[in-house]
Design a protein around this motif. Structure first.
Motif, PDB file in Angstrom:
ATOM      1  N   GLY A  20       0.794  -1.216   0.000  1.00  0.00           N
ATOM      2  CA  GLY A  20       0.000   0.000   0.000  1.00  0.00           C
ATOM      3  C   GLY A  20       0.822   1.260   0.000  1.00  0.00           C
ATOM      4  O   GLY A  20       1.998   1.265   0.388  1.00  0.00           O
ATOM      5  N   ASP A  21       0.194   2.363  -0.418  1.00  0.00           N
ATOM      6  CA  ASP A  21       0.856   3.667  -0.441  1.00  0.00           C
ATOM      7  C   ASP A  21       0.301   4.612   0.610  1.00  0.00           C
ATOM      8  O   ASP A  21       0.547   5.817   0.574  1.00  0.00           O
ATOM      9  CB  ASP A  21       0.735   4.306  -1.827  1.00  0.00           C
ATOM     10  CG  ASP A  21      -0.695   4.653  -2.208  1.00  0.00           C
ATOM     11  OD1 ASP A  21      -1.625   4.369  -1.413  1.00  0.00           O
ATOM     12  OD2 ASP A  21      -0.902   5.223  -3.301  1.00  0.00           O
ATOM     13  N   GLY A  22      -0.467   4.069   1.556  1.00  0.00           N
ATOM     14  CA  GLY A  22      -1.118   4.879   2.569  1.00  0.00           C
ATOM     15  C   GLY A  22      -2.581   5.121   2.293  1.00  0.00           C
ATOM     16  O   GLY A  22      -3.350   5.456   3.195  1.00  0.00           O
ATOM     17  N   THR A  23      -2.967   4.921   1.027  1.00  0.00           N
ATOM     18  CA  THR A  23      -4.364   5.133   0.635  1.00  0.00           C
ATOM     19  C   THR A  23      -4.943   3.911  -0.064  1.00  0.00           C
ATOM     20  O   THR A  23      -5.977   3.387   0.325  1.00  0.00           O
ATOM     21  CB  THR A  23      -4.485   6.360  -0.282  1.00  0.00           C
ATOM     22  OG1 THR A  23      -3.935   7.504   0.379  1.00  0.00           O
ATOM     23  CG2 THR A  23      -5.949   6.624  -0.643  1.00  0.00           C
ATOM     24  N   ALA A  25      -4.108  -0.024  -2.138  1.00  0.00           N
ATOM     25  CA  ALA A  25      -3.230  -1.182  -1.989  1.00  0.00           C
ATOM     26  C   ALA A  25      -3.539  -2.221  -3.045  1.00  0.00           C
ATOM     27  O   ALA A  25      -4.638  -2.257  -3.624  1.00  0.00           O
ATOM     28  CB  ALA A  25      -3.393  -1.796  -0.601  1.00  0.00           C
ATOM     29  N   PHE A  26      -2.549  -3.081  -3.270  1.00  0.00           N
ATOM     30  CA  PHE A  26      -2.783  -4.298  -4.045  1.00  0.00           C
ATOM     31  C   PHE A  26      -2.324  -5.487  -3.223  1.00  0.00           C
ATOM     32  O   PHE A  26      -1.558  -5.351  -2.263  1.00  0.00           O
ATOM     33  CB  PHE A  26      -2.112  -4.240  -5.426  1.00  0.00           C
ATOM     34  CG  PHE A  26      -0.606  -4.230  -5.420  1.00  0.00           C
ATOM     35  CD1 PHE A  26       0.138  -5.412  -5.416  1.00  0.00           C
ATOM     36  CD2 PHE A  26       0.096  -3.020  -5.465  1.00  0.00           C
ATOM     37  CE1 PHE A  26       1.522  -5.400  -5.440  1.00  0.00           C
ATOM     38  CE2 PHE A  26       1.483  -3.003  -5.489  1.00  0.00           C
ATOM     39  CZ  PHE A  26       2.200  -4.192  -5.479  1.00  0.00           C
ATOM     40  N   VAL A  27      -2.805  -6.665  -3.603  1.00  0.00           N
ATOM     41  CA  VAL A  27      -2.503  -7.908  -2.896  1.00  0.00           C
ATOM     42  C   VAL A  27      -1.963  -8.906  -3.902  1.00  0.00           C
ATOM     43  O   VAL A  27      -2.469  -9.001  -5.025  1.00  0.00           O
ATOM     44  CB  VAL A  27      -3.754  -8.468  -2.188  1.00  0.00           C
ATOM     45  CG1 VAL A  27      -3.433  -9.779  -1.476  1.00  0.00           C
ATOM     46  CG2 VAL A  27      -4.312  -7.445  -1.203  1.00  0.00           C
ATOM     47  N   VAL A  28      -0.943  -9.665  -3.498  1.00  0.00           N
ATOM     48  CA  VAL A  28      -0.358 -10.706  -4.335  1.00  0.00           C
ATOM     49  C   VAL A  28      -0.590 -12.062  -3.688  1.00  0.00           C
ATOM     50  O   VAL A  28      -0.267 -12.267  -2.516  1.00  0.00           O
ATOM     51  CB  VAL A  28       1.153 -10.478  -4.538  1.00  0.00           C
ATOM     52  CG1 VAL A  28       1.745 -11.569  -5.433  1.00  0.00           C
ATOM     53  CG2 VAL A  28       1.433  -9.102  -5.122  1.00  0.00           C
ATOM     54  N   ASP A  29      -1.190 -12.971  -4.440  1.00  0.00           N
ATOM     55  CA  ASP A  29      -1.358 -14.381  -4.053  1.00  0.00           C
ATOM     56  C   ASP A  29      -2.028 -14.561  -2.690  1.00  0.00           C
ATOM     57  O   ASP A  29      -1.478 -15.202  -1.774  1.00  0.00           O
ATOM     58  CB  ASP A  29      -0.006 -15.106  -4.063  1.00  0.00           C
ATOM     59  CG  ASP A  29       0.548 -15.313  -5.458  1.00  0.00           C
ATOM     60  OD1 ASP A  29      -0.220 -15.178  -6.435  1.00  0.00           O
ATOM     61  OD2 ASP A  29       1.749 -15.605  -5.593  1.00  0.00           O
ATOM     62  N   PRO A  30      -3.243 -14.036  -2.503  1.00  0.00           N
ATOM     63  CA  PRO A  30      -3.907 -14.182  -1.202  1.00  0.00           C
ATOM     64  C   PRO A  30      -4.364 -15.606  -0.930  1.00  0.00           C
ATOM     65  O   PRO A  30      -4.789 -16.326  -1.831  1.00  0.00           O
ATOM     66  CB  PRO A  30      -5.120 -13.244  -1.319  1.00  0.00           C
ATOM     67  CG  PRO A  30      -5.410 -13.199  -2.790  1.00  0.00           C
ATOM     68  CD  PRO A  30      -4.058 -13.277  -3.463  1.00  0.00           C
ATOM     69  N   ILE A  48      -8.239  -1.746  -1.092  1.00  0.00           N
ATOM     70  CA  ILE A  48      -7.653  -2.696  -2.047  1.00  0.00           C
ATOM     71  C   ILE A  48      -8.285  -2.473  -3.419  1.00  0.00           C
ATOM     72  O   ILE A  48      -9.501  -2.603  -3.581  1.00  0.00           O
ATOM     73  CB  ILE A  48      -7.857  -4.138  -1.566  1.00  0.00           C
ATOM     74  CG1 ILE A  48      -7.123  -4.359  -0.242  1.00  0.00           C
ATOM     75  CG2 ILE A  48      -7.360  -5.133  -2.621  1.00  0.00           C
ATOM     76  CD1 ILE A  48      -7.441  -5.689   0.423  1.00  0.00           C
ATOM     77  N   THR A  49      -7.444  -2.141  -4.399  1.00  0.00           N
ATOM     78  CA  THR A  49      -7.944  -1.875  -5.758  1.00  0.00           C
ATOM     79  C   THR A  49      -7.558  -2.954  -6.756  1.00  0.00           C
ATOM     80  O   THR A  49      -8.172  -3.055  -7.821  1.00  0.00           O
ATOM     81  CB  THR A  49      -7.405  -0.530  -6.270  1.00  0.00           C
ATOM     82  OG1 THR A  49      -5.969  -0.585  -6.332  1.00  0.00           O
ATOM     83  CG2 THR A  49      -7.839   0.606  -5.357  1.00  0.00           C
ATOM     84  N   ASP A  50      -6.526  -3.768  -6.418  1.00  0.00           N
ATOM     85  CA  ASP A  50      -6.033  -4.761  -7.372  1.00  0.00           C
ATOM     86  C   ASP A  50      -5.557  -6.008  -6.628  1.00  0.00           C
ATOM     87  O   ASP A  50      -4.973  -5.906  -5.542  1.00  0.00           O
ATOM     88  CB  ASP A  50      -4.865  -4.194  -8.189  1.00  0.00           C
ATOM     89  CG  ASP A  50      -5.266  -3.025  -9.054  1.00  0.00           C
ATOM     90  OD1 ASP A  50      -5.598  -3.239 -10.229  1.00  0.00           O
ATOM     91  OD2 ASP A  50      -5.267  -1.876  -8.534  1.00  0.00           O
TER      92      ASP A  50
END
Length: 451
Positions: A20-23, A25-30, A48-50
């Protein structure tokens, strides 16, 4: 400031990542239990946007689709993967802008699977980070044999080319964030490292320090068995796993538990091997939560067998339930907690002795007993007790007829697998003793060994 938060699942040997950048976020391989990700994002104030998948996973059921649906995020899955759900297709060289400061670039890295992607994160204020999934790991690479022996040679060579392509296009201070390699059987070998960079891997990783033929020969020679449940993970992930229900299973009384055991269902005791040996519901099986519970249960169970859980507390059952949904065992038929006397009713508890290798050495001077080694083939080949019978734990249910009748002393490397094996044998009517001891004590105890 960009934050990269690993989400560890040590029982399966995997990591997911929230970035995340503070606002945003993205998630990899949840993983499948996405409440962990949602809670973490909420604590950090992130939207979470991606969601990115590096590959169609072989060792767990993904939570990616459920997470994308729960958050409205774009779900990035390789365009070449034949999935049965709507996704945002992504390909080699594609770039995804996440928020105003994070740029994610896809890099084709086949080898663990044919369609594997890695993702390079580029931001204005730090060195790149690459999320490598099952490609380049700490000191190793992902296994190339999970899609079947007919593909292994092609994939291991693709893995070699991918590692060189990836590291050749990134600076040495690029941080590596793999999904596998923390105990997962998806890793070709294991490493104790917790962090690494491209520069470090160029110094220590066989895929980058050896020529192709040496790497291929060494990696293939070191591969051992992997869990049987892996065969079900790819199809589940391709079909699109739904969200999970972690509601508490209903409570079973002694009559129901006995009926389930008699019907061939699995009633699984989650307690420690010490507690199980001292007293357990006869016919139940011991997969303690203090070890690789889901890995070994998923490996041994005939797929689709109904499961009930026994534990000290409701929290113990809930923890086991969470682990099982990660490998696609979504339904728990029933549960019971407390003391084993409450599960057994009027029937006597099952018990069996615990012993050490020193005890075994003493006993062998006085009477004949069977020593059963349930370690994997590679462990047996390294060194074993003279005269022992070898049946790897994952083969035991199918090879019970190879275990002699009479007194059987069961051992592994440290005692965890031995207790599973002893519980299987006891349920089948064998008279067992579990060796709850470190295997390196066998030679110290004076037992003759074969190397």
């Amino acid at each position: 400031m960009i934050q990269i938060v690993p989400i560890d699942t040590p029982t399966l040997g995997d990591r997911s990542y929230l970035v995340g950048d503070g606002t945003v976020a993205f998630v990899v391989d949840p993983q499948r239990d996405i409440d962990r990700v949602l809670d973490l994002a909420a604590r950090h104030g992130l939207r979470i946007t991606d969601v990115f998948e590096t590959h169609i996973h072989n060792d767990y059921v993904t939570g990616g689709l459920a997470l994308a649906r729960a958050t409205g995020a774009a779900y990035h899955v390789n365009a070449a993967d034949p999935v049965s759900f709507d996704r945002t297709p992504i390909r080699d060289h594609d770039v995804v802008e996440v928020g105003e400061r994070m740029r994610v670039r896809a890099v084709a890295t086949p080898g663990h699977t044919f369609t594997h992607l890695s993702y390079v994160l580029e931001t204005p204020d730090r060195a790149p980070v690459v999320f490598t999934g099952g490609s380049l790991l700490f000191g190793s690479t992902g296994r190339p044999d999970l899609l079947g022996p007919s593909h292994t040679d092609e994939l291991v060579r693709a893995q070699y080319a991918s590692a060189h392509r990836l590291t050749g296009g990134l600076p040495d201070d690029t941080e590596i964030c793999p999904t596998h390699g923390f105990g997962s059987f998806c890793s070709a070998t294991q490493s104790e490292a917790e962090r690494s960079t491209i520069g470090r891997e160029k110094q220590v990783n066989p895929v980058l320090t050896q020529d192709e033929e040496s790497y291929v020969e060494q990696l293939l020679a070191g591969l051992d068995a992997f869990p049987a449940y892996y065969a079900h993970m790819g199809p589940a992930n391709t079909a699109g796993p739904a969200a999970v229900d972690l509601a508490e299973p209903r409570t079973a009384d002694p009559a129901e538990l006995r009926a389930r055991i008699d019907a061939g269902e699995w009633v699984v005791d989650l307690r420690s091997r010490t507690a199980f040996a001292a007293g357990h519901l006869a016919g139940s099986l011991n997969f303690g939560l203090d070890g690789s519970f889901a890995t070994y249960l998923g490996w041994l169970i005939p797929w689709g067998t109904p499961v009930s859980l026994l534990g000290d507390t409701p929290e113990q059952v809930a923890e086991a339930q969470r682990e099982l949904v990660r490998i696609g065992i979504d339904r728990i038929e029933s549960s019971a907690t407390g003391e084993p006397e409450a599960w057994s009713g009027a029937a006597p508890l099952g018990t069996f002795p615990r012993a050490s290798f020193t005890d075994l050495a003493a006993v062998r001077h006085h009477r004949a007993v069977t020593v059963l080694d349930v370690r994997r083939d590679s462990e047996w080949a390294g060194k074993h007790v003279d005269g022992a019978v070898h049946v790897p734990l994952h083969d035991l249910l199918h090879r019970l007829d190879e275990v002699p009748r009479g007194e059987v002393w069961v051992h592994c490397k440290s005692g965890y697998r031995a207790s599973i094996g002893a519980s299987v044998l006891a349920a089948a009517g064998h008279r067992v003793v579990v060796i709850d001891d470190q295997f390196d004590q066998a030679e110290n105890a004076g037992l003759p060994m074969t190397a």
